[in-house]
Write a protein that holds these residues in place. Sequence first.
Motif, mmCIF file in Angstrom:
data_model
loop_
_atom_site.group_PDB
_atom_site.id
_atom_site.type_symbol
_atom_site.label_atom_id
_atom_site.label_comp_id
_atom_site.label_asym_id
_atom_site.label_seq_id
_atom_site.Cartn_x
_atom_site.Cartn_y
_atom_site.Cartn_z
ATOM 1 N N MET A 116 8.851 21.433 171.985
ATOM 2 C CA MET A 116 10.027 22.163 172.780
ATOM 3 C C MET A 116 11.383 21.529 172.315
ATOM 4 O O MET A 116 11.609 20.473 172.241
ATOM 5 C CB MET A 116 9.901 21.712 174.211
ATOM 6 C CG MET A 116 10.857 22.291 175.346
ATOM 7 S SD MET A 116 10.419 24.048 175.543
ATOM 8 C CE MET A 116 9.670 24.121 177.269
ATOM 9 N N LYS A 117 12.161 22.385 172.164
ATOM 10 C CA LYS A 117 13.631 21.930 171.718
ATOM 11 C C LYS A 117 14.498 22.408 172.738
ATOM 12 O O LYS A 117 14.227 23.557 173.428
ATOM 13 C CB LYS A 117 13.751 22.856 170.324
ATOM 14 C CG LYS A 117 14.975 22.094 169.638
ATOM 15 C CD LYS A 117 14.848 22.609 168.085
ATOM 16 C CE LYS A 117 16.231 23.136 167.546
ATOM 17 N NZ LYS A 117 16.200 23.815 166.454
ATOM 18 N N LYS A 118 15.321 21.614 173.057
ATOM 19 C CA LYS A 118 16.525 22.014 174.157
ATOM 20 C C LYS A 118 17.886 22.030 173.249
ATOM 21 O O LYS A 118 18.452 21.233 172.671
ATOM 22 C CB LYS A 118 16.572 20.904 175.076
ATOM 23 C CG LYS A 118 15.797 21.149 176.378
ATOM 24 C CD LYS A 118 16.310 20.171 177.149
ATOM 25 C CE LYS A 118 15.337 20.223 178.730
ATOM 26 N NZ LYS A 118 15.798 19.260 179.642
ATOM 27 N N ARG A 119 18.488 23.199 173.529
ATOM 28 C CA ARG A 119 19.898 23.417 173.216
ATOM 29 C C ARG A 119 20.962 23.220 174.367
ATOM 30 O O ARG A 119 20.546 23.830 175.657
ATOM 31 C CB ARG A 119 20.232 24.514 172.684
ATOM 32 C CG ARG A 119 19.608 25.027 171.313
ATOM 33 C CD ARG A 119 20.009 25.909 170.571
ATOM 34 N NE ARG A 119 19.148 26.604 169.625
ATOM 35 C CZ ARG A 119 19.117 26.118 168.356
ATOM 36 N NH1 ARG A 119 20.147 25.047 167.976
ATOM 37 N NH2 ARG A 119 18.391 26.688 167.461
ATOM 38 N N ASN A 122 15.747 26.320 176.355
ATOM 39 C CA ASN A 122 14.432 25.935 175.902
ATOM 40 C C ASN A 122 14.000 26.721 174.817
ATOM 41 O O ASN A 122 13.653 27.805 175.056
ATOM 42 C CB ASN A 122 13.570 25.473 177.254
ATOM 43 C CG ASN A 122 14.301 24.795 178.269
ATOM 44 O OD1 ASN A 122 14.887 23.591 177.843
ATOM 45 N ND2 ASN A 122 14.333 25.192 179.396
ATOM 46 N N GLU A 123 13.457 26.064 173.657
ATOM 47 C CA GLU A 123 12.864 26.877 172.735
ATOM 48 C C GLU A 123 11.579 26.226 172.313
ATOM 49 O O GLU A 123 11.479 24.817 172.468
ATOM 50 C CB GLU A 123 13.735 26.717 171.369
ATOM 51 C CG GLU A 123 15.029 27.755 171.551
ATOM 52 C CD GLU A 123 16.034 27.375 170.337
ATOM 53 O OE1 GLU A 123 15.454 27.205 169.293
ATOM 54 O OE2 GLU A 123 17.063 27.353 170.288
ATOM 55 N N LYS A 124 10.430 27.042 172.076
ATOM 56 C CA LYS A 124 9.420 26.371 171.675
ATOM 57 C C LYS A 124 8.906 27.300 170.351
ATOM 58 O O LYS A 124 9.007 28.311 170.410
ATOM 59 C CB LYS A 124 8.236 26.657 172.580
ATOM 60 C CG LYS A 124 7.121 25.853 172.549
ATOM 61 C CD LYS A 124 6.258 25.894 173.782
ATOM 62 C CE LYS A 124 4.942 24.846 173.645
ATOM 63 N NZ LYS A 124 3.932 25.268 174.659
ATOM 64 N N ASP A 125 8.603 26.659 169.325
ATOM 65 C CA ASP A 125 7.854 27.461 168.080
ATOM 66 C C ASP A 125 8.986 28.138 167.644
ATOM 67 O O ASP A 125 8.636 29.553 167.153
ATOM 68 C CB ASP A 125 6.555 27.963 168.170
ATOM 69 C CG ASP A 125 5.448 27.053 168.794
ATOM 70 O OD1 ASP A 125 5.684 25.915 168.186
ATOM 71 O OD2 ASP A 125 4.848 27.481 169.358
ATOM 72 N N GLY A 126 10.192 28.060 167.619
ATOM 73 C CA GLY A 126 11.257 28.929 167.318
ATOM 74 C C GLY A 126 11.621 30.033 168.020
ATOM 75 O O GLY A 126 12.319 30.894 167.980
ATOM 76 N N LYS A 184 21.868 29.957 165.819
ATOM 77 C CA LYS A 184 22.177 28.922 166.717
ATOM 78 C C LYS A 184 23.464 29.491 167.379
ATOM 79 O O LYS A 184 23.729 29.619 168.309
ATOM 80 C CB LYS A 184 22.122 27.707 166.144
ATOM 81 C CG LYS A 184 22.503 26.655 166.930
ATOM 82 C CD LYS A 184 22.873 25.244 166.564
ATOM 83 C CE LYS A 184 23.119 24.528 167.797
ATOM 84 N NZ LYS A 184 24.112 23.423 166.980
#
Lengths: 251, 421
Positions: free
Chosen positions: B1-4, B20-24, B393
């Motif tokens: 999980m990636k957070k911007r 919130n991003e997951k697997d792009g 982005k």
Amino acid sequence: MINIGVFKFASCDGCQLSFFEIVEEILKIGDINISFFLEAQSKNRFDEFDISFVEGSISTPEDIELIKKIREKSKKVVTIGACATSGGIQSIRNYLNYKEILEYVYPSPEYINSLEKSHPSSDFIEVDYELRGCPINKKHLLEVINSFLLNKTPNLPRYPVCLECKIKGNPCVLVLGKPCLGSITVAGCGSICPSYNRGCYGCFGPIEKPNIEHLQEIFKEKGFKGDMFEDILTSFNAYNRTYREQYEKES
Amino acid sequence: MKKRVDILTRVEGEGKIIINEKDGKIESVVLNIFEPPRFIEGILVGRKYDVIPDITARICGICPVAYQMSGVQAIESAFGIDVSREVEKLRKLYYYGEWIQSHSIHVFFLHLPDFYGKSSIFEIAKERAEILKDALRIKSVGGKIVEIIGGRVVHPVSVKAGGFTRYPEKEELKSLIPLIEESIELAKKYTEEFSKLNFPEDNIIGNLQFVSLYGDDEYAILNGRIVSDRGLDIDKDEFKEVFKEFQVGSSTAKKCRIYGKNVYIVGAMSRFNNNYEKLSDEALRLSKKINLSPPVKNSFKSILVRMVEIVHSMEKAIEIIKTYEKPEVETEFKTKRSEGTGVSEAPRGVLWHKYSFDEYGIILSADIVPPTSQNQDIMEINTYNFIKFMTEKEKILTFAERVVRNYDPCISCATHLISLD
């Protein structure tokens, strides 16, 4: 080139709006660069500031860090309005039971990140100039900017609201039977409330050495009921140094 | 999980968008309001009813009149105070002043730079100096109306239960007419110009309801029934039975939906969609000219709706000023143990208050639901739908912020209700 920063803590945004009101005058001065002002622009730089204007009271641990950082990076720090100068309306809670209020307003208080008390900036940093008022008077803001550019002390009223009423020729609303804090409140608003047939409720905060006891006696003599005096006194500038000292002395 | 995380700029108050991003892939969008709470309701309890207009005004420096109007209506409902027609007219004028002031700040200072790809109106003004000058002129119409009636633009002082502490002379108000007339022309010119801006495709989809006040005889502002485009029609006292808050999954934020399930939106677009035919003549002609008709579902076009509402407010203001008679009689009333609700159309939408009082008029409880807290849900949904297929982005962040800004969120208002993460 003068670099200006405008910062916000716990507040209503009303004092910042004054910048929109005086924008033409600021542009006329020229050579001013507003490098940080989240409400007005999407590109912001937190760098070095010649003057930083601070709105809002310090209410979270992060706020304390940020206000210190602003101080470090700024040649002058000016608080704008009652929140930054005296804790604001939200500092009424400083005299109440914090836990009770927290639970009353928020169903899940465990998620609320807040200091028990709402503080003026001056509790944590040295402030170069404090602009009074809830909200500030836009002319005062311009006076401060001009004064700093000219390296002089801003020329703003230190006398009470009463004097403004006298100049305007207002009949005294206290004599007419309305509770009024004009005699202990610093002028600058233009005695708006008495001009609108009501007593001053002290939104510019106290003058130096206000005669609080005497006015309190007058309130009693006039038969103003209950805690009216304390209620007005501990409102928009509740955590002002003067009231705070008095309160701490009493309790 | 990636957070911007993107800090919101050009909005009232402070907040951030968390993507919130997951697997792009973008999984969810959360609008996080990180302003410190100010506990306004807690502060009100134990004080006398007459502080409501002064203290609740401080929730928001850009729409204090709205807080005063919903608040004073709740007091009047509780104590059974009848407000005279003349007072009601003056209150509407006062409120139109705030719509003009608040909308022009949002349209020109906060929203417009998005369409020009600029950081601020100051940057726009470097190329077109007249825009800033005209914006200030249009805004000043609202400011002057509020100032004459209330003493000052931010946190005016004259509102009280039953009326005002001071009533302006007819001449004071009449002196504004030339400025208003001139500004209507200016506002119309800019509305036509803005209608040619580039509006990204954006259809608010799903089971969305447009919620606003509705009155039989006019484009509702000061009072009315609470309605939606799908047939909801309730009294202000029923608000809490219909608009239910609930906690969402792992998030701590509370959301508000109709009966806890239907997403809705309040604000200028809802008002326009529900009250369109009741716009003033000039505003209606203008909408037709720029092909703006209900249902407006593209949130980017809210800038046009706000411009139309500015023209509407100015025309209504002139109408009221021309027939204004200074009220003479003071309204007498007694406090009693009671409760009352108040609702009005703040510039950002339905603003609801409820108070209970003891027999001396001391506030026993206070509950305030501002428009921005109600819009939090749809702002997140709309943002998610808009950016979910984007990959760059820079673009994701720019558009996430732009969609949120379309709603003119006032985070200073919302803060005091929503739990923080």
